[in-house]
Design an enzyme around this catalytic site. Structure first.
Site, mmCIF file in Angstrom:
data_model
loop_
_atom_site.group_PDB
_atom_site.id
_atom_site.type_symbol
_atom_site.label_atom_id
_atom_site.label_comp_id
_atom_site.label_asym_id
_atom_site.label_seq_id
_atom_site.Cartn_x
_atom_site.Cartn_y
_atom_site.Cartn_z
ATOM 1 N N ASP A 147 0.869 -1.168 0.000
ATOM 2 C CA ASP A 147 0.000 0.000 0.000
ATOM 3 C C ASP A 147 0.910 1.225 0.000
ATOM 4 O O ASP A 147 1.488 1.586 1.018
ATOM 5 C CB ASP A 147 -0.889 -0.043 1.251
ATOM 6 C CG ASP A 147 -1.621 1.273 1.505
ATOM 7 O OD1 ASP A 147 -1.358 2.261 0.791
ATOM 8 O OD2 ASP A 147 -2.442 1.308 2.438
ATOM 9 N N LYS A 196 -3.046 11.889 -3.510
ATOM 10 C CA LYS A 196 -2.001 12.070 -2.498
ATOM 11 C C LYS A 196 -0.643 12.342 -3.134
ATOM 12 O O LYS A 196 0.336 12.623 -2.441
ATOM 13 C CB LYS A 196 -1.914 10.835 -1.597
ATOM 14 C CG LYS A 196 -3.200 10.620 -0.777
ATOM 15 C CD LYS A 196 -2.989 9.545 0.265
ATOM 16 C CE LYS A 196 -4.275 8.919 0.750
ATOM 17 N NZ LYS A 196 -4.884 9.630 1.878
#
Ligand SMILES: Cc1ncc(COP(=O)(O)O)c(C=O)c1O
Lengths: 408, 148
Positions: A201, A227
């Site tokens: 992740d 992000k």
């Protein structure tokens, strides 16, 4: 050594930073939740809609051709950013959450009762819940690698968790709640030795360090565009070609088929097999622009700047009585998760907000991490490439303000 | 700054530091409910002792921010000794004060200190949580209250 970031110029690239909040210049320290977008990204998305908008892989008119070309160029761009062997290893999804769910469902159909998936104690809920759903469906066993009180994974416990039933080790690269950077290559080597696959992740790590998925040993790597200074609603799943080839479709629909009759359907090869329906083309274009922007600055320089900010922030916090850092791993991202004596994170966030400072108060979608440290929530300041020392000074001053308001 | 002072009134800070009826279990508690806000992790349990239609004792436990704790503490103080109808009217009034919805069904008195919360839309849920849990306890809803 490359020259340092020109912070004034960099900050000028982000229109959203240039505003006042409650009468103070905005200090945006909620970058782990989402980053602001440089003008180049905003322009790329606008340009796409202004000039090129069409559905992809469908029309043979000029716009469809351009849109398709941009979409596939974006895929190649992401592949380069991650060090993938080829663009076909990049599946566009909505973000990290969808990427993990895709693997849990498409790879997960080959898992049987008693098979095991190893995650860690510091996972975001998006790397816990999909595996619990799979557990409830097929009866896999979920095993959890613990961390110590610094928020460092206990790697010496990994061996006992890896068995001949371990199918996958799914681990966060950088923790959003603690900032810990995990030794993914080492974990991947152990997992592979045990015959398991590795999912990483990368939601938090991707914006902050140069990546090479093959050097890391990641079989799957997930990231969220929003992000990494890109748009919301776009992200990617990197998967090794050989694995994607073998995986079942995720959703059914258009784009992902080769031939459909009412009796049966032959599926398209990856990545199309996993991209049913009209994709987020503008998002992919914006994501590619974000990666261009990041590479233009140079991720090494970005990482060096953030490391310097982090060191400065840690030193300032060290001098602050009544403030405890949650997560003190030596290898870390520029994330400061704080607990302040007699001040609940919500109250801290409200008072900071009135000083123009945006932080995140809460459990950061990581209940098990909060449980480990025995706090209901933390006040988290997460830094990005455009943050400055002066902003950290104002953060510290504002924490004093919190103590003053709540301590009366 | 001034609205911060209005939010963190001295009374609120005082009730946060020393919540009333906190971790108190009424001897004859006959109603209780639990509630939480999944977005922020605040959670409270409220226990009521209701006799002949009057809330004769009340206590609460749990964790939350200053606003949530103070509001719940003020709530326990305000309802203790009051007939159930009056408590319900008070609930309406507080709801009105915080959200602007409904009407002031009973005089708020000291609860007026919660008015400052109105200026902080993100914090209104903090202030209402304990009240919703209390109402659920009164109505014996049995299920978990969830404000988000
Ligand atoms: C470590 C980590 N994993 C996964 C996610 C989920 O990302 P998204 O909400 O973009 O799918 C986040 C976002 O907060 C995260 O920080």
């Amino acid at each position: 050594m490359a020259p340092r970031l020109d912070l004034d110029a960099v900050r000028g690239d982000f229109p959203c930073l240039n505003q006042e909040v409650h009468g103070h210049p905005l200090i945006y320290l909620d970058n782990a939740a989402t980053t602001q977008k440089p003008q180049a990204v905003i322009d790329a998305v606008a340009r796409y809609y202004e000039r090129d908008n069409a559905n992809v892989h469908r029309g043979i008119h000029a716009l469809a051709e351009r849109a398709t070309a941009h979409y596939e160029e974006a895929r190649a761009r992401v592949a380069r950013f991650l060090g993938a062997a080829e663009p076909a290893e990049i599946v566009f999804v909505r973000g990290t959450t969808e990427a993990i769910n895709l693997v849990a469902s498409s790879l997960g159909v080959t898992f049987h009762e008693g098979d095991e998936v190893v995650i860690t104690e510091m996972e975001h809920h998006s790397n816990i819940v999909p595996w619990q759903l799979l557990r409830d469906r097929v009866g896999i066993r979920l095993r959890v690698l613990p961390m110590d009180d610094r928020g460092v994974l206990q790697l010496d416990r990994l061996d006992e968790l890896l068995t001949d039933r371990t199918r996958l080790v799914s681990v966060v690269h950088g923790s959003n709640a603690l900032g810990t950077l995990n030794p993914v290559a080492e974990i991947a080597a152990a997992a592979h030795a045990a015959g398991a696959l590795v999912l990483v992740d990368g939601a938090q790590a991707a914006p902050h360090l140069p990546l090479d998925v093959r050097a890391l040993g990641a079989d799957f790597y997930c990231l969220s565009g929003h992000k990494v200074y890109g748009p919301m609603g776009i992200g990617c799943l990197y998967g090794r070609r050989a694995l994607l080839e073998e995986m079942a479709p995720y959703q059914g629909g258009g784009e992902m088929i080769r031939r459909v009759t009412f009796e049966e359907t032959t599926f398209a090869p990856p990545p199309a097999r996993f991209e049913a329906g009209t994709p987020n083309v503008a998002g992919a274009v914006g994501l590619a622009a974000a990666l261009d922007y990041l590479d233009g600055l140079g991720l090494e320089r970005v990482a060096a700047h953030e490391a310097e900010l982090l060191a400065y922030g840690l030193a300032q916090l060290d001098n602050l009585d009544g403030v405890r850092l949650i997560g003190t791993a030596p290898e870390r991202l520029a994330i400061l998760s704080l607990a302040v004596d007699n001040a609940h994170p919500h109250d801290i966030a409200t008072i900071l907000d009135r000083d123009g400072i945006a932080i995140r108060a809460g459990h950061h979608c990581a209940h098990p991490v909060m449980d480990h440290f025995g706090v209901p929530a933390t006040a988290r300041a997460s830094l990005a490439l455009y943050n400055t020392r002066a902003e950290i000074d104002r953060l510290i001053a504002s924490i004093h303000h919190v103590m003053e308001v709540l301590g009366r | 700054m001034n609205d911060l002072r209005a939010l963190y009134e001295d009374v609120i800070l005082d009730h946060n530091r020393e919540p009333r009826n906190f971790q108190h279990r009424p001897e004859g508690a006959n109603h209780e409910a639990y509630g939480f806000n999944p977005l922020c992790g605040d959670e409270f349990k409220v226990l009521l002792q209701v006799e002949d239609g009057v809330v004769t004792d009340v206590g609460f436990e749990g964790v939350g921010c200053a606003i949530a704790v103070a509001s719940t503490s003020l709530m326990t103080e305000a309802i203790k000794g009051k007939p159930v109808e009056e408590v319900e009217a008070l609930f309406q009034s507080v709801h009105h004060l915080l959200t602007g919805e409904g009407e002031e069904a009973a005089p708020l008195g000291k609860l007026q200190v919660l008015a400052g919360v109105h200026e902080f839309p993100m914090r209104i849920k903090c202030a209402t949580l304990g009240w919703h849990v209390m109402k659920a306890a009164l109505e014996d809803e049995g299920e978990t209250v969830c404000t988000e």
